[in-house]
Write a protein that holds these residues in place. Structure first.
Motif, mmCIF file in Angstrom:
data_model
loop_
_atom_site.group_PDB
_atom_site.id
_atom_site.type_symbol
_atom_site.label_atom_id
_atom_site.label_comp_id
_atom_site.label_asym_id
_atom_site.label_seq_id
_atom_site.Cartn_x
_atom_site.Cartn_y
_atom_site.Cartn_z
ATOM 1 N N ASP A 61 36.951 78.061 87.208
ATOM 2 C CA ASP A 61 37.737 77.725 86.016
ATOM 3 C C ASP A 61 37.192 76.487 85.315
ATOM 4 O O ASP A 61 36.515 75.658 85.917
ATOM 5 N N HIS A 148 28.796 60.918 84.224
ATOM 6 C CA HIS A 148 28.720 61.639 85.493
ATOM 7 C C HIS A 148 29.276 60.786 86.639
ATOM 8 O O HIS A 148 30.134 61.220 87.412
ATOM 9 N N TYR A 152 32.772 61.311 89.098
ATOM 10 C CA TYR A 152 32.849 61.412 90.561
ATOM 11 C C TYR A 152 33.705 60.294 91.168
ATOM 12 O O TYR A 152 34.387 60.497 92.181
ATOM 13 N N SER A 223 24.400 67.333 92.775
ATOM 14 C CA SER A 223 23.627 66.127 92.442
ATOM 15 C C SER A 223 23.761 65.144 93.604
ATOM 16 O O SER A 223 24.503 65.399 94.567
ATOM 17 N N SER A 337 22.635 69.071 88.820
ATOM 18 C CA SER A 337 21.838 69.876 89.748
ATOM 19 C C SER A 337 21.491 71.232 89.149
ATOM 20 O O SER A 337 20.407 71.756 89.375
HETATM 21 C C1 LIG Z 1 29.497 78.487 93.161
HETATM 22 C C2 LIG Z 1 29.803 77.444 92.183
HETATM 23 C C3 LIG Z 1 31.005 77.509 91.506
HETATM 24 C C4 LIG Z 1 31.327 76.563 90.543
HETATM 25 N N1 LIG Z 1 32.509 76.663 89.897
HETATM 26 C C5 LIG Z 1 32.816 75.775 88.947
HETATM 27 C C6 LIG Z 1 34.039 75.896 88.241
HETATM 28 O O1 LIG Z 1 34.837 76.789 88.497
HETATM 29 N N2 LIG Z 1 34.284 75.001 87.264
HETATM 30 C C7 LIG Z 1 33.412 73.988 86.957
HETATM 31 O O2 LIG Z 1 33.714 73.195 86.072
HETATM 32 N N3 LIG Z 1 32.250 73.862 87.619
HETATM 33 C C8 LIG Z 1 31.947 74.728 88.595
HETATM 34 N N4 LIG Z 1 30.757 74.620 89.250
HETATM 35 C C9 LIG Z 1 29.831 73.557 88.848
HETATM 36 C C10 LIG Z 1 29.946 72.328 89.717
HETATM 37 O O3 LIG Z 1 31.248 71.899 89.844
HETATM 38 C C11 LIG Z 1 29.120 71.201 89.157
HETATM 39 O O4 LIG Z 1 29.579 70.807 87.901
HETATM 40 C C12 LIG Z 1 27.703 71.569 89.000
HETATM 41 O O5 LIG Z 1 27.235 72.206 90.160
HETATM 42 C C13 LIG Z 1 26.887 70.351 88.732
HETATM 43 O O6 LIG Z 1 27.218 69.352 89.610
HETATM 44 P P1 LIG Z 1 26.344 68.059 89.726
HETATM 45 O O7 LIG Z 1 26.409 67.346 88.404
HETATM 46 O O8 LIG Z 1 26.919 67.259 90.864
HETATM 47 O O9 LIG Z 1 24.974 68.537 89.986
HETATM 48 C C14 LIG Z 1 30.417 75.531 90.241
HETATM 49 C C15 LIG Z 1 29.208 75.450 90.941
HETATM 50 C C16 LIG Z 1 28.898 76.376 91.907
HETATM 51 C C17 LIG Z 1 27.621 76.250 92.655
#
Ligand SMILES: Cc1cc2nc3c(=O)[nH]c(=O)nc-3n(C[C@H](O)[C@H](O)[C@H](O)COP(=O)(O)O)c2cc1C
Length: 461
Positions: A61, A148, A152, A223, A337
């Motif tokens: 979502d 970012h 977190y 990340s 990531s």
């Molecule tokens: C399987 C999977 C499901 C995810 N589902 C959602 C989601 O429902 N909503 C969302 O905003 N981001 C979702 N994400 C994205 C992550 O929350 C995150 O924003 C993204 O992987 C980048 O994170 P980072 O900035 O730490 O690399 C999902 C990622 C993965 C791998």
């Protein structure tokens, strides 16, 4: 193949998304043109996943309209509401939904997930996300996505507050002594009096502690900050990994970080995504995959890709590789990531933009695997045996047919190999994942060696 009983059990989650994870799945003749994303569709999917004895199902979502509704199905039901409907038609499978820590308040969300855990008899899970896009920010009075790092930091405090709220009732708080006229025991429901950087919350929660204590905590960002967050709080991690080597490196990294936070690495289950495209023969599976890719509208997909890479669509040429001069991960405030994964995939395989779009159409960066049921089981087993996964996030390209094929053809092979359960032995989501029910940090002494939440006890007031 002989059955082996000496292995750790494999965990499987069904990631349910509309009529399939492939961008163009809705255009297939068998996909419902309208109504296919409604509650009856999801109930059917939930029943199929439970028939396959899967650990859990998951609904993603974001508080924003994702994608162009003129080009693909984009409307979505709010997932915790949908989970309660799915809870009513299932009895064992775990039920996980995403909710954002950037665009909710801990009190509302803690209450909502505690309610889902009560309604489902202990089957709720929360996928904790910080929500990457600027479009979502603009629905909440902001001009752009918060930084970012700040997202977190807020997420960490958010989880801290939510868990305190869930712990604000002792498990044995309600005694309901009609004779004495005492409903809850003395001092068994307490304020949390949280005073932090982002939140001031008195508590207690207005819901009793739920069957699991609180929902399973899931995380999905990869990340540096995302992995630290996962290592500190998550009990299950969803992740996109394209190659086995990357999968192994990620797995080791997160488990190592978990150790660094004083946790038992076994207490955090790593589930990379796989988009299985299953056929009777490998050629048939590849043809279905190719047919889906042919249905992608390249100009629209190019716009989406440009958006992810923070470029103007005109900077991308469908028949050339990505330009060399594009931002670095450090400059991305959105999903770091996934940005890196996409760029590395394109560079490693020298893909043109058109080819890259095809590769991303299946699972937005998750690994697509087209083959027979046997081959899908082989790759799952291989990744598992090589230490890249405790289980998998199953993301069928087309729904419901892809999930049916997985459940009816791949699951029996995994069972035969002694890798997957042949019946549910537990009744809660944590039991399926082999995880302990969390101690109540306010009312019970925490055994930190159990390696559960890495939140300092002193933070509990
Ligand atoms: C399987 C999977 C499901 C995810 N589902 C959602 C989601 O429902 N909503 C969302 O905003 N981001 C979702 N994400 C994205 C992550 O929350 C995150 O924003 C993204 O992987 C980048 O994170 P980072 O900035 O730490 O690399 C999902 C990622 C993965 C791998």
């Amino acid at each position: 193949m002989t059955r082996r009983t000496d292995r750790k059990p494999l965990h499987l989650n069904a990631f349910l998304m509309s009529v399939g994870h492939h961008e163009a799945a809705w255009r297939l003749p068998q996909s419902p043109a309208a109504g296919g994303t409604g509650v009856e569709h999801y109930k059917n999917l939930a029943r199929i996943a439970e028939r396959g004895l899967l650990d859990s199902l998951f609904l993603a979502d974001s508080p924003v309209l994702m994608g162009d509704p003129g080009r693909r199905p984009a409307g979505k039901l709010e997932p915790t509401v949908l989970l309660t409907a799915l809870a009513a038609v299932t009895s064992r499978i775990g039920l996980i939904a995403t909710a954002s820590t950037s665009y909710n308040e801990p009190y509302n969300l803690a209450r909502r997930f505690a309610s889902v855990d009560h309604v489902s008899g202990g089957r709720a899970g929360w996928n904790i996300v910080t929500t990457a896009g600027a479009d979502a920010a603009r629905n909440f009075g902001l001009d752009d996505t918060p930084l970012h790092r700040d997202r977190y930091l807020r997420a960490a405090e958010f989880v801290d507050v939510a868990t305190k709220l869930w712990d604000s009732w002792a498990d044995d708080a309600v005694i309901a002594d009609k004779e004495l006229g005492v409903h809850a025991g003395p001092d068994r429901v307490r304020r949390i009096e949280h005073r932090g950087t982002y939140f001031r919350v008195d508590g207690p929660l207005n819901v009793e502690r739920s069957p699991q204590g609180y929902p399973l905590l899931v995380q999905a960002g990869s990340s540096h900050d995302g992995k630290d967050f996962a290592a500190r709080y998550a009990e299950a991690v969803f992740t996109a990994q394209q190659t086995l080597d990357e999968g192994i490196a990620f797995y080791k990294d997160v488990k190592q970080r978990a150790l660094g936070f004083g946790r038992d690495p076994e207490g955090i289950k790593i589930l990379p995504g796989i988009v299985p495209v299953i056929g009777d023969t490998e050629a048939e599976a590849r043809e279905l995959d190719a047919e889906l890719d042919r249905l992608i509208r390249p100009e629209y997909a190019k716009r989406q890709l440009a958006d992810r890479l923070r470029l103007h669509p005109d900077e991308l040429d469908l028949d050339r590789e990505l330009p060399l001069d594009i931002p670095t991960e450090d400059e991305i405030e959105g999903a770091k990531s996934r940005y890196t994964l996409v760029v590395e995939l394109a560079r490693r395989e020298h893909l043109t933009v058109r080819q890259l779009i095809g590769r991303l159409g299946g699972g937005r960066g998750h690994r697509t695997f087209a083959g027979t049921a046997e081959q899908v089981a082989d790759t799952i087993e291989h990744w598992y045996e090589q230490g890249a996964a405790d289980g998998f996030n199953i993301m069928p390209a087309v729904l419901p047919s892809g999930l049916e094929l997985f459940v009816d053809r791949v699951v029996p092979i995994l069972q035969q190999r002694g890798l997957f359960r042949t019946e549910y032995t537990g009744s809660t989501l944590r039991e399926h994942y082999g995880l302990p029910r969390p101690a109540n940090r306010i009312f019970e002494t925490v055994d930190t060696s159990a390696g559960h939440l890495g939140i300092a006890l002193t933070e509990v007031r």
